[in-house]
Design a protein around this motif. Structure first.
Motif, PDB file in Angstrom:
ATOM      1  N   LEU A  24      47.493  74.088  48.805  1.00 20.39           N
ATOM      2  CA  LEU A  24      47.055  72.716  49.037  1.00 20.39           C
ATOM      3  C   LEU A  24      46.218  72.200  47.868  1.00 20.39           C
ATOM      4  CD1 LEU A  24      46.783  70.321  51.070  1.00 20.39           C
ATOM      5  CD2 LEU A  24      44.624  71.376  51.749  1.00 20.39           C
ATOM      6  N   ILE A  25      45.316  73.007  47.368  1.00 24.37           N
ATOM      7  CA  ILE A  25      44.475  72.594  46.232  1.00 24.37           C
ATOM      8  C   ILE A  25      45.319  72.378  44.982  1.00 24.37           C
ATOM      9  CG2 ILE A  25      42.644  73.376  44.663  1.00 24.37           C
ATOM     10  CD1 ILE A  25      41.390  74.745  47.122  1.00 24.37           C
ATOM     11  N   LEU A  26      46.280  73.249  44.727  1.00 27.09           N
ATOM     12  CA  LEU A  26      47.138  73.092  43.554  1.00 27.09           C
ATOM     13  C   LEU A  26      48.013  71.848  43.660  1.00 27.09           C
ATOM     14  CD1 LEU A  26      48.215  76.765  42.852  1.00 27.09           C
ATOM     15  CD2 LEU A  26      46.671  75.342  41.500  1.00 27.09           C
ATOM     16  N   GLN A  27      48.550  71.586  44.842  1.00 26.72           N
ATOM     17  CA  GLN A  27      49.370  70.393  45.024  1.00 26.72           C
ATOM     18  C   GLN A  27      48.541  69.129  44.865  1.00 26.72           C
ATOM     19  OE1 GLN A  27      51.166  70.931  48.843  1.00 26.72           O
ATOM     20  NE2 GLN A  27      52.784  72.253  48.072  1.00 26.72           N
ATOM     21  N   TYR A  28      47.318  69.144  45.367  1.00 28.32           N
ATOM     22  CA  TYR A  28      46.436  67.979  45.236  1.00 28.32           C
ATOM     23  C   TYR A  28      46.082  67.734  43.778  1.00 28.32           C
ATOM     24  CZ  TYR A  28      42.434  64.899  45.806  1.00 28.32           C
ATOM     25  OH  TYR A  28      41.580  63.854  45.719  1.00 28.32           O
ATOM     26  N   SER A  29      45.782  68.807  43.038  1.00 30.25           N
ATOM     27  CA  SER A  29      45.393  68.628  41.643  1.00 30.25           C
ATOM     28  C   SER A  29      46.569  68.150  40.789  1.00 30.25           C
ATOM     29  CB  SER A  29      44.820  69.929  41.072  1.00 30.25           C
ATOM     30  OG  SER A  29      45.807  70.939  41.033  1.00 30.25           O
ATOM     31  N   CYS A  30      47.781  68.526  41.157  1.00 35.45           N
ATOM     32  CA  CYS A  30      48.957  68.048  40.417  1.00 35.45           C
ATOM     33  C   CYS A  30      49.223  66.572  40.697  1.00 35.45           C
ATOM     34  CB  CYS A  30      50.176  68.881  40.784  1.00 35.45           C
ATOM     35  SG  CYS A  30      50.136  70.546  40.134  1.00 35.45           S
ATOM     36  N   ALA A  31      48.893  66.114  41.899  1.00 35.75           N
ATOM     37  CA  ALA A  31      49.161  64.733  42.280  1.00 35.75           C
ATOM     38  C   ALA A  31      48.053  63.776  41.851  1.00 35.75           C
ATOM     39  CB  ALA A  31      49.354  64.641  43.792  1.00 35.75           C
ATOM     40  N   LEU A  32      46.895  64.303  41.452  1.00 36.59           N
ATOM     41  CA  LEU A  32      45.746  63.472  41.110  1.00 36.59           C
ATOM     42  C   LEU A  32      45.832  62.995  39.671  1.00 36.59           C
ATOM     43  CD1 LEU A  32      42.960  62.396  42.035  1.00 36.59           C
ATOM     44  CD2 LEU A  32      41.978  64.482  41.090  1.00 36.59           C
ATOM     45  N   ASN A  33      45.581  61.709  39.469  1.00 34.92           N
ATOM     46  CA  ASN A  33      45.583  61.116  38.139  1.00 34.92           C
ATOM     47  C   ASN A  33      44.334  60.258  38.011  1.00 34.92           C
ATOM     48  OD1 ASN A  33      46.265  60.237  35.632  1.00 34.92           O
ATOM     49  ND2 ASN A  33      47.933  58.915  36.288  1.00 34.92           N
ATOM     50  N   ILE A  34      43.530  60.503  36.981  1.00 37.15           N
ATOM     51  CA  ILE A  34      42.296  59.764  36.763  1.00 37.15           C
ATOM     52  C   ILE A  34      42.422  58.947  35.492  1.00 37.15           C
ATOM     53  CG2 ILE A  34      39.812  59.949  36.374  1.00 37.15           C
ATOM     54  CD1 ILE A  34      39.907  62.608  37.887  1.00 37.15           C
ATOM     55  N   ASN A  41      35.994  54.775  36.605  1.00 29.95           N
ATOM     56  CA  ASN A  41      37.097  55.717  36.746  1.00 29.95           C
ATOM     57  C   ASN A  41      37.957  55.314  37.939  1.00 29.95           C
ATOM     58  OD1 ASN A  41      36.103  57.261  34.669  1.00 29.95           O
ATOM     59  ND2 ASN A  41      35.031  58.691  35.997  1.00 29.95           N
ATOM     60  N   PHE A  42      39.256  55.288  37.735  1.00 29.32           N
ATOM     61  CA  PHE A  42      40.205  55.015  38.814  1.00 29.32           C
ATOM     62  C   PHE A  42      40.940  56.300  39.149  1.00 29.32           C
ATOM     63  CE2 PHE A  42      39.713  50.878  36.741  1.00 29.32           C
ATOM     64  CZ  PHE A  42      39.435  50.078  37.823  1.00 29.32           C
ATOM     65  N   ASP A  43      40.931  56.668  40.432  1.00 29.35           N
ATOM     66  CA  ASP A  43      41.618  57.874  40.890  1.00 29.35           C
ATOM     67  C   ASP A  43      42.875  57.469  41.641  1.00 29.35           C
ATOM     68  OD1 ASP A  43      39.335  59.127  39.950  1.00 29.35           O
ATOM     69  OD2 ASP A  43      38.448  59.339  41.933  1.00 29.35           O
ATOM     70  N   PHE A  44      44.001  58.021  41.232  1.00 27.44           N
ATOM     71  CA  PHE A  44      45.269  57.738  41.891  1.00 27.44           C
ATOM     72  C   PHE A  44      45.845  59.050  42.394  1.00 27.44           C
ATOM     73  CE2 PHE A  44      44.870  54.498  38.556  1.00 27.44           C
ATOM     74  CZ  PHE A  44      44.947  53.358  39.320  1.00 27.44           C
ATOM     75  N   ILE A  45      46.313  59.039  43.631  1.00 26.63           N
ATOM     76  CA  ILE A  45      46.976  60.201  44.199  1.00 26.63           C
ATOM     77  C   ILE A  45      48.423  59.821  44.464  1.00 26.63           C
ATOM     78  CG2 ILE A  45      47.061  61.843  46.119  1.00 26.63           C
ATOM     79  CD1 ILE A  45      44.061  61.421  46.444  1.00 26.63           C
ATOM     80  N   ALA A  46      49.341  60.486  43.758  1.00 26.89           N
ATOM     81  CA  ALA A  46      50.767  60.195  43.897  1.00 26.89           C
ATOM     82  C   ALA A  46      51.351  61.106  44.965  1.00 26.89           C
ATOM     83  CB  ALA A  46      51.481  60.401  42.571  1.00 26.89           C
ATOM     84  N   ASN A  47      51.651  60.538  46.125  1.00 33.80           N
ATOM     85  CA  ASN A  47      52.262  61.325  47.200  1.00 33.80           C
ATOM     86  C   ASN A  47      53.694  60.934  47.357  1.00 33.80           C
ATOM     87  OD1 ASN A  47      50.003  62.752  47.747  1.00 33.80           O
ATOM     88  ND2 ASN A  47      49.355  61.482  49.451  1.00 33.80           N
TER      89      ASN A  47
END
Length: 47
Positions: A24-34, A41-47
């Motif tokens: 779960l942590i690895l998938q979240y870090s791959c989907a996170l874009n700052i 800072n803008f945080d985007f999570i690509a799901n």
């Protein structure tokens, strides 16, 4: 009473994460874009 506290050992357990937690942590870090724009800072999570 000081002797009672000085002889007490603290229990130390090894805490190991589950495989699901690591995945779960690895998938979240791959989907996170700052993106930085100036001081914001803008945080985007690509799901």
């Amino acid at each position: 009473m000081a002797k009672l506290y000085s002889k007490r050992k603290l229990a130390q357990k090894k805490m190991l994460p589950k495989k699901e937690t690591i995945r779960l942590i690895l998938q979240y870090s791959c989907a996170l874009n700052i993106v930085k724009m100036g001081n914001i800072n803008f945080d985007f999570i690509a799901n």
